[in-house]
Write an enzyme that holds these catalytic residues in place. Structure first.
Site, short mmCIF file in Angstrom:
data_model
loop_
_atom_site.label_atom_id
_atom_site.label_comp_id
_atom_site.label_asym_id
_atom_site.label_seq_id
_atom_site.Cartn_x
_atom_site.Cartn_y
_atom_site.Cartn_z
N ASN A 1 -21.13 22.81 12.29
CA ASN A 1 -20.68 22.06 13.46
C ASN A 1 -21.35 20.71 13.64
O ASN A 1 -20.86 19.87 14.37
CB ASN A 1 -20.90 22.90 14.73
N GLN B 1 -15.68 26.34 13.88
CA GLN B 1 -15.33 24.93 13.64
C GLN B 1 -14.20 24.78 12.63
O GLN B 1 -13.53 23.76 12.59
CB GLN B 1 -16.54 24.16 13.12
N SER C 1 -12.86 30.63 17.93
CA SER C 1 -12.94 30.28 19.35
C SER C 1 -11.79 29.35 19.71
O SER C 1 -11.41 28.50 18.91
CB SER C 1 -14.28 29.61 19.62
N HIS D 1 -11.46 26.92 22.08
CA HIS D 1 -11.59 25.53 22.52
C HIS D 1 -11.77 24.53 21.39
O HIS D 1 -11.79 23.32 21.63
CB HIS D 1 -12.68 25.38 23.60
N THR E 1 -11.27 43.52 31.40
CA THR E 1 -9.88 43.11 31.67
C THR E 1 -9.59 41.81 30.94
O THR E 1 -10.38 40.87 30.97
CB THR E 1 -9.67 42.95 33.19
N CYS F 1 -24.84 22.00 22.09
CA CYS F 1 -25.70 23.00 22.70
C CYS F 1 -27.17 22.61 22.64
O CYS F 1 -27.96 23.03 23.44
CB CYS F 1 -25.51 24.34 22.00
N1 PLP Z 1 -20.24 28.68 16.19
C1 PLP Z 1 -20.05 27.39 15.95
C2 PLP Z 1 -20.13 26.88 14.55
C3 PLP Z 1 -19.79 26.51 17.02
O1 PLP Z 1 -19.63 25.20 16.78
C4 PLP Z 1 -19.72 27.02 18.34
C5 PLP Z 1 -19.49 26.15 19.49
O2 PLP Z 1 -19.45 24.97 19.42
C6 PLP Z 1 -19.92 28.41 18.51
C7 PLP Z 1 -20.17 29.20 17.42
C8 PLP Z 1 -19.86 29.02 19.87
O3 PLP Z 1 -18.53 29.16 20.29
P1 PLP Z 1 -18.22 29.25 21.84
O4 PLP Z 1 -18.50 27.91 22.43
O5 PLP Z 1 -16.78 29.65 21.92
O6 PLP Z 1 -19.12 30.30 22.38
#
Ligand code: PLP
Length: 386
Positions: free
Chosen positions: A144, A172, A192, A194, A230, A318
């Site tokens: 990422n 990613q 994921s 988003h 749910t 993060c």
């Molecule tokens: N793994 C990777 C490589 C990510 O880039 C991210 C979030 O940016 C995640 C896991 C975590 O995903 P989520 O934000 O849906 O918890």
């Protein structure tokens, strides 16, 4: 600019479910039963994008949850067989911190593989790290922060030859690379919503038929008794739609975004001296352009970029806000000083050529202004440092 939005078609599906399908899919009444096909449809859409069977897809609340589930679920299910897990030093914290937790509280032993200066693990080192008690290999599909795409097929082959479960964090990669879990022989894969134009707060874990892991959560019978809670019906429907759109447009998307990414990287490298492009230039996500600019501080760079409407990040979203340089940049061998001047720009289907040119115009001015204030740069100009 250059952020990932929820696509209008995806938002429409989501609002439609929120407005018209309020029922709980676990309820027997008609309102509830109307919702079940919505979830089934989304499951099909997600499965199709990665060539899985629909019943191999389990919806979760995030990519983080999917990572936790895959790793802890496998560890607890297989603890009588062995206590050794192999991962890499550049995983997302959702994987790294889960592994650290298993080491600290449950007696597991984790090998964190080194990566080279582009961010690739060594297949030889992976093979050499395998022990009789190794139960899980978890290596991310694509990083990422630097965009490097790992040799997933080869990793899966090594895992299979040694009868070890293989999980990959493809958060990613989904929607930015063609992924075929059957061809690649992946046992578990986290995704994921988003990252591919669906809303935040919905993810999924692919679990290959026959792979048995423990549940992470305990409660009701949702998701075929494997993931209680749910269902986030609207989010799941939106995730499904986003996967359908991604599949229909995958080749175009990859080609278009890659062209923009390369234009951005070239423009920046040509205009800003003492720039390092982090990650591999070829085996790289189309959506990530990542740099380190020597003699400046990532935090001031981010603020200056923000003031002119450029939304970048330093390290991962993060870890931004923490003072330590990113574990990924340190793992590829950069010094603290260089890693501190990092900038990651993410591209999406919404990024335009004009935006790329705007960044190429603005960023050199910003970097130069910050360098002019930097004691490190002054020392460099005086020949006191290299
Ligand atoms: N793994 C990777 C490589 C990510 O880039 C991210 C979030 O940016 C995640 C896991 C975590 O995903 P989520 O934000 O849906 O918890």
């Amino acid at each position: 600019m250059i952020l990932t939005f929820v696509k209008p078609e995806v938002a429409e599906v989501m609002f439609d479910v929120i407005k018209n399908n309020y029922g709980n899919p676990s309820s027997v009444h008609t309102f509830g039963q109307e919702v079940k096909p919505i979830i089934d449809k989304a499951r099909n859409q997600v499965a199709q994008l990665i060539n899985a069977k629909p019943n191999e897809i389990y919806f979760t609340g995030s990519g983080t949850e999917a990572d936790n589930w895959a790793i802890k679920g496998a560890a607890f299910a297989l603890k009588d067989k062995g206590n050794h897990i192999i991962t890499s030093k550049i995983e997302h914290h959702a994987v790294l911190h889960t592994c650290e937790y298993l080491e600290k509280h449950h007696g597991f032993d984790v090998t964190y593989l080194d990566v080279d200066d582009k961010g690739f693990i060594s297949l030889q080192e992976l093979a050499d790290s395998i022990r009789p008690e190794t139960i899980l290999i978890t290596i991310m599909y694509a990083n990422n922060e630097i965009g490097t795409v790992e040799p997933i097929k080869e990793i899966a082959e090594i895992a299979k030859a040694n009868k070890i479960l293989f999980h990959t964090d493809a958060v990613q990669a989904l929607g930015n690379i063609k992924i075929d879990v059957k061809e690649l022989e992946i046992d578990m894969m986290s995704v994921s919503g988003h990252k591919l134009y669906a809303p935040k707060g919905v993810g999924a874990l692919y679990i290959r038929t026959g792979v048995k892991i423990d549940n992470l959560l305990h409660g009701g019978a949702q998701e075929r008794k494997k993931r209680p809670g749910t269902e986030n019906t609207a989010g799941i429907a939106a995730f499904g739609k986003a996967c359908e759109l991604a599949e229909a447009n995958l080749d175009n998307h990859i080609q278009r975004v890659k062209t923009l990414r390369d234009r951005l990287i070239k423009g920046i490298v040509d205009k800003i001296p003492h720039t390092i492009v982090t990650g591999d230039l070829e085996k790289r996500l189309p959506t990530i352009a990542s740099f380190c600019f020597r003699f400046i501080e990532g935090e001031s760079l981010l603020l200056s970029c923000d003031m002119v409407g450029i939304a970048g990040s330093s390290g991962s979203a993060c870890t931004s806000g923490e003072l330590d340089p990113s574990h990924v940049l340190m793992s590829i061998g950069l010094t603290h000083e260089i890693a501190h001047g990092s900038l990651r720009l993410s591209l999406s289907d919404f990024t335009t050529e004009e935006e790329i040119d705007y960044v190429i115009e603005k960023l050199p001015e910003i970097v130069q202004r910050l360098r002019n204030m930097s004691p490190l740069y002054e020392a460099f100009l005086k020949g006191e440092s290299k």
